[in-house]
Every structure is written in structure tokens, then in C-alpha cells.
Design an enzyme around this catalytic site. Structure first.
Site, short mmCIF file in Angstrom:
data_model
loop_
_atom_site.label_atom_id
_atom_site.label_comp_id
_atom_site.label_asym_id
_atom_site.label_seq_id
_atom_site.Cartn_x
_atom_site.Cartn_y
_atom_site.Cartn_z
N TYR A 1 0.98 -1.43 -0.09
CA TYR A 1 0.26 -0.19 -0.15
C TYR A 1 0.71 1.26 0.07
O TYR A 1 2.11 1.68 1.13
CB TYR A 1 -0.98 -0.54 1.27
CG TYR A 1 -1.58 1.07 1.16
CD1 TYR A 1 -2.88 1.09 -0.16
CD2 TYR A 1 -1.45 2.02 2.22
CE1 TYR A 1 -4.14 2.22 0.53
CE2 TYR A 1 -2.46 3.47 2.15
CZ TYR A 1 -3.28 3.21 1.34
OH TYR A 1 -4.60 4.41 1.24
N ASP B 1 8.82 4.26 0.35
CA ASP B 1 8.19 4.62 1.12
C ASP B 1 8.12 4.78 2.57
O ASP B 1 8.21 3.54 2.93
CB ASP B 1 6.98 4.40 0.49
CG ASP B 1 5.73 4.42 0.82
OD1 ASP B 1 5.46 5.89 2.09
OD2 ASP B 1 4.58 4.37 0.74
N LYS C 1 2.66 11.11 7.97
CA LYS C 1 1.94 9.93 9.34
C LYS C 1 3.00 11.73 10.08
O LYS C 1 2.53 12.21 10.42
CB LYS C 1 2.61 9.04 9.77
CG LYS C 1 1.98 7.89 8.08
CD LYS C 1 0.31 7.39 8.19
CE LYS C 1 -0.35 6.49 7.81
NZ LYS C 1 -1.34 6.25 7.78
C1 PLP Z 1 3.30 2.84 3.19
C2 PLP Z 1 1.73 4.12 3.17
N1 PLP Z 1 2.58 4.91 2.27
C3 PLP Z 1 1.79 5.92 1.86
C4 PLP Z 1 0.28 5.90 2.50
C5 PLP Z 1 -0.20 6.88 2.42
O1 PLP Z 1 -0.57 8.36 3.17
P1 PLP Z 1 -2.14 8.90 3.04
O2 PLP Z 1 -2.80 8.78 3.60
O3 PLP Z 1 -1.13 10.42 3.92
O4 PLP Z 1 -2.41 9.88 1.68
C6 PLP Z 1 -0.24 5.90 3.58
C7 PLP Z 1 -1.17 5.21 4.39
O5 PLP Z 1 -2.05 4.34 5.11
C8 PLP Z 1 1.07 4.07 3.83
O6 PLP Z 1 0.49 3.35 5.08
#
Ligand code: PLP
Length: 446
Positions: free
Chosen positions: A142, A244, A271
Site C-alpha cells: 500500500y 516509502d 504520518k
Molecule cells: C506506506 C504508506 N504509504 C503511503 C500512505 C498514504 O498516506 P496518506 O494516507 O497520508 O495519503 C500510507 C497510508 O497509510 C502508507 O501506509
């Protein structure tokens, strides 16, 4: 109207104006979600007056729990001075310096407003820098809701194809074929298969995107060998290695990347760096980050955002990260280890096939005898999902504990031994109550 019906009534109204009654599926709960009234520290109270311990922490975003006093004070002071300007603000620079001093991959940074935006901007930067169209990502990961990043996020046995060359599967209906054709999917932590897959389109790949501890793949850590192999492949083939770290920054003081021998060219953050406010950031090597630099004669990636680096988020995020110093990181990780040990003891006592994966201050429980190592091993059948939902419901309604809906806990620095004991005791009861159902699952003995 009785007290217990308040949320039910509001949700009914919500469904008339908000699609599905919620703006994020994460908080959707059957038959209806409860509405929050107030939250402080690691406790959250809904409008019915029920108080729960919060092990979700807004999907891992609140490293110091709710309403952390130093953040509240700093934000109130900033609120009086304005919330967003068409001018730069000093706190952005101070915060950028702080992040650069603690995360090896952060030579230059740009702030945005969400993890999704950070990943999207990172992918666009990799394309701009290399002049190549394709990205490679691991099956099941994700990375937010950018359509390229969503590919194969939820692929399943009916469509995932051969593990030696997984299919690019759309998440959203209507995803253009051009998107799917430009995303190459590989099995996480499998060096041989991944390199063979990358080799098939080596000169087309702008970046290989890696989450160092991908939640949906099972919250398993990328091995040192795997990360090194990908890094070496990208050096040989003119591609970028991009991380990421939207969730995993919390794992060590310098993010999950701190423990690897090689560093990513770009990193997406989010986050916890928002201190409870919407945030994202893309950072990386100075040379690659030049794609954003308006000094450049040939600006490769023009980039803006109305609320990017707004002083409220910067103030809150800077405070949150200052308080999440080396000592706080170690203390929180030690508490999490303790929680995992206690839960393992309960699992043994009740004798249920449950295993635990994770890193730093996060862990995930699986209804399997042995911890899964891949997305396909961690993949949950409908029956498994149903039992996990029952466990989550038991914890939420009977034990007054809020968890992430994958049966995962994301801890915060304001927790202590008492909260861990309540969690362990709650899980003890939940495992006992649902033991027959867990044991009956086809995969539980794996
Ligand atoms: C690994 C990862 N990347 C990107 C995101 C996307 O972040 P946002 O919800 O702030 O758009 C998340 C959100 O849970 C995530 O866990």
C-alpha cells in the site's frame, strides 16, 4: 434518543450527504462507526461516553498520542499568527534541517500534504530525473491512492498470476491500461525473481519503490540482502531506488533506512512528521531533488501546493519529531517488544495458532502458526477476514481497545505498562472466546 443511539442517528444523517457516510473507508464500521468526542494521550472517548485505549493512533500518525501538550501549545501560538501564507515561514526551514540531520536519505526536502501526495511526487521526480516511464513496485504493498502506486495493492489468487511475473492488477475500476502497462510488479524479499522481472524491462524503469516494512505484505521487514540487491541493480541500470517511509520513519531515529547498508535516492515521508496534522514530504539526494529547483534553467518538475509547508503543520510536526528523540524511540520500541512478548505468552497459554510480525513500535497479528514471509502467504481468505473482524469487534466493544483493522497495533510514546497489560488481558479473552473459530481456519496450521 438514548445515549447509545447518538452515533447511529448521526450516521444515518451522514449517509444522506457523505458517500457511505464516511470520507475514509478506514473508519467505516458495521453497523455504524462511533463518533469521537474527545481524545487525550492514549485514550479516545466517543459521543456515547465510551473510553477506549487507542492502539491505532490515526493509522500510525500520532506518535505521541492525542493532544500532546507541547504540540497543542505551539500550535495555539501559531494559530494566532496565521495558518497559511503566500510567503515562506521560518519554521519550515528549521523543520527541514531537523529531518535532514536525522534521516540519511534527506539531503533536500519538499513538504506536501499527505503520504499519497509524497509518493506521487516521488514517482514523478524519478520519472523526471531518469526520463523513463515505468515504475516497479512489490505485490500487495500500500503506497496511498495515486493510481500508479495502487497497482496490485489487493491482487488475489484469482488474478495475481505466476509469482515469477505477477500480473499488474488494477485496484480502482476504470484504471487506464496505460497505468497498468507502466507498473512492473515483483514479489517482495525474493531477490532472484525480482531481479529477473526487472531485467525484462531494464531500460524503461525510472524507479523501484520499496516500503522497508510493508504493512499489507504482512508487516515483514525487507532483508538486508534484498535491499542491497535492488540497490545494486538500480546502480547498474540507471534507475533510482526510492523508499516509502510514510509509516516506517517511526521504526528508528533515522527511519527504517537507518539499518540498511545502502541509502535510497528518494524517500517519501508522512504520518508522524505532521504532529497530528495532514502532511507528506519528498526528500532525497541533492542531485536528484534538483528536478524541483526553480533556479534550474531547465526545470524538469514544476511543483506547488496551496497548503504545502503551512506553518501549522510545520510547527506541530517539528515539535512531534523533536520530542521523538533517540531516547524516546528506544523507550517506545522496548515497550513494544515487551507487548509482543506478553502477547506471545498468551498465545501459548490459550494455545491458538497466532503469529506476530513487525518492527519498531508496530506489530501485526496473523491467524497462522508461523509468521508469513510474503504477500501471498499473508493473504487472508474471506473466512480469515471474518474471524479477524470478530476479534477486532471483541476488542473494540468488550475490551474497549481500538486497533488498526488488519489486527495491528501502532504504539505511541504516551503509553506505558498499564496499557500493555490491558491489551494483553483483552487479547487473552478474545483468543479464548474465538479459539474454536481460529482453529477451524484452513490456513491456521501453516
Ligand atoms: C506506506 C504508506 N504509504 C503511503 C500512505 C498514504 O498516506 P496518506 O494516507 O497520508 O495519503 C500510507 C497510508 O497509510 C502508507 O501506509
Amino acid at each position: 434518543m438514548t445515549k447509545s443511539e447518538k452515533s447511529k442517528i448521526i450516521y444515518k444523517e451522514a449517509c444522506k450527504v457523505i458517500s457511505g457516510g464516511v470520507s475514509r473507508n478506514t473508519i467505516f464500521r458495521k453497523p455504524y462507526p462511533n463518533y469521537a468526542n474527545t481524545a487525550a494521550g492514549c485514550y479516545i472517548t466517543d459521543i456515547e461516553g465510551t473510553r477506549r485505549i487507542d492502539f491505532a493512533n490515526n493509522m500510525a500518525a500520532l506518535i505521541h498520542g492525542h493532544a500532546f501538550p507541547p504540540i497543542v501549545d505551539a500550535v495555539i501560538e501559531q494559530l494566532r499568527k496565521g495558518t497559511a501564507y503566500t510567503l515562506a515561514s521560518e519554521v519550515e526551514v528549521a523543520f527541514a534541517k531537523h529531518l535532514s540531520s536525522r534521516v540519511a536519505g534527506v539531503e533536500r526536502i519538499r513538504f506536501v500534504n499527505s503520504g499519497t501526495e509524497a509518493v506521487m511526487t516521488m514517482i514523478k521526480a524519478a520519472r523526471a530525473y531518469t526520463g523513463r516511464p515505468k515504475i516497479a513496485k512489490a505485490e500487495g504493498t500500500y503506497h496511498g491512492t495515486y493510481d500508479f502506486a495502487e497497482v496490485s495493492q489487493t491482487s488475489n489468487p484469482s488474478n495475481w498470476g505466476d509469482v515469477g511475473g505477477p500480473n499488474s492488477v488494477n485496484l480502482a475500476h476504470g484504471t487506464p491500461k496505460g497505468v497498468l502497462d507502466n507498473v512492473i510488479v515483483f514479489p517482495y524479499n525474493d531477490i532472484e525473481k525480482t531481479i529477473a522481472i526487472l531485467e525484462t524491462q531494464a531500460d524503461q524503469i525510472a524507479c523501484v519503490i520499496i516500503d522497508p516494512v510493508p504493512h499489507r505484505v504482512g508487516l515483514v521487514q525487507g532483508t538486508q540482502e534484498f535491499i542491497e540487491a535492488i540497490y545494486n541493480w538500480t546502480r547498474k541500470n540507471g534507475a533510482l531506488l526510492v523508499f516509502d517511509e510514510v509509516i516506517t520513519l517511526r521504526v528508528n531515529y533515522g527511519g527504517a533506512q537507518e539499518k540498511y547498508s545502502v541509502k535510497p535516492d528518494l524517500t517519501a515521508l508522512g504520518k508522524i512528521i505532521g504532529g497530528g496534522f495532514p502532511v507528506g514530504a519528498v526528500a532525497g539526494r541533492a542531485e536528484v531533488m534538483k528536478v524541483f529547483d526553480p533556479h534550474e534553467k531547465n526545470l524538469l518538475l514544476p511543483h506547488s501546493g496551496t497548503f504545502s509547508a503551512n506553518p501549522i503543520t510545520m510547527t506541530a510536526g517539528y515539535k512531534a519529531m523533536e520530542f521523538f528523540d533517540r531516547e524516546a524511540v528506544t523507550k517506545l520500541n522496548t515497550l513494544t517488544e515487551k507487548a509482543v512478548d506478553q502477547i506471545k505468552a498468551v498465545v501459548k497459554l490459550v494455545d491458538v495458532p497466532v503469529s506476530i510480525t513487525g518492527a519498531g513500535s508496530m506489530f501485526r497479528m496473523h491467524l497462522r502458526q508461523t509468521p508469513p514471509k510474503t504477500y501471498r502467504e499473508a493473504y487472508q481468505t474471506k473466512e480469515e477476514n471474518a474471524v479477524i473482524n470478530e476479534l477486532l469487534d471483541f476488542m473494540y466493544r468488550k475490551q474497549k481497545i481500538l486497533m488498526v483493522n488488519t489486527f495491528t497495533c501502532m504504539l505511541s510514546t504516551v503509553m506505558g505498562q498499564h496499557e500493555i497489560d490491558v491489551l494483553t488481558e483483552g487479547l487473552h479473552k478474545a483468543f479464548k472466546a474465538l479459539k474454536p473459530k481460529i482453529a477451524k481456519l484452513k490456513n491456521s496450521q501453516l
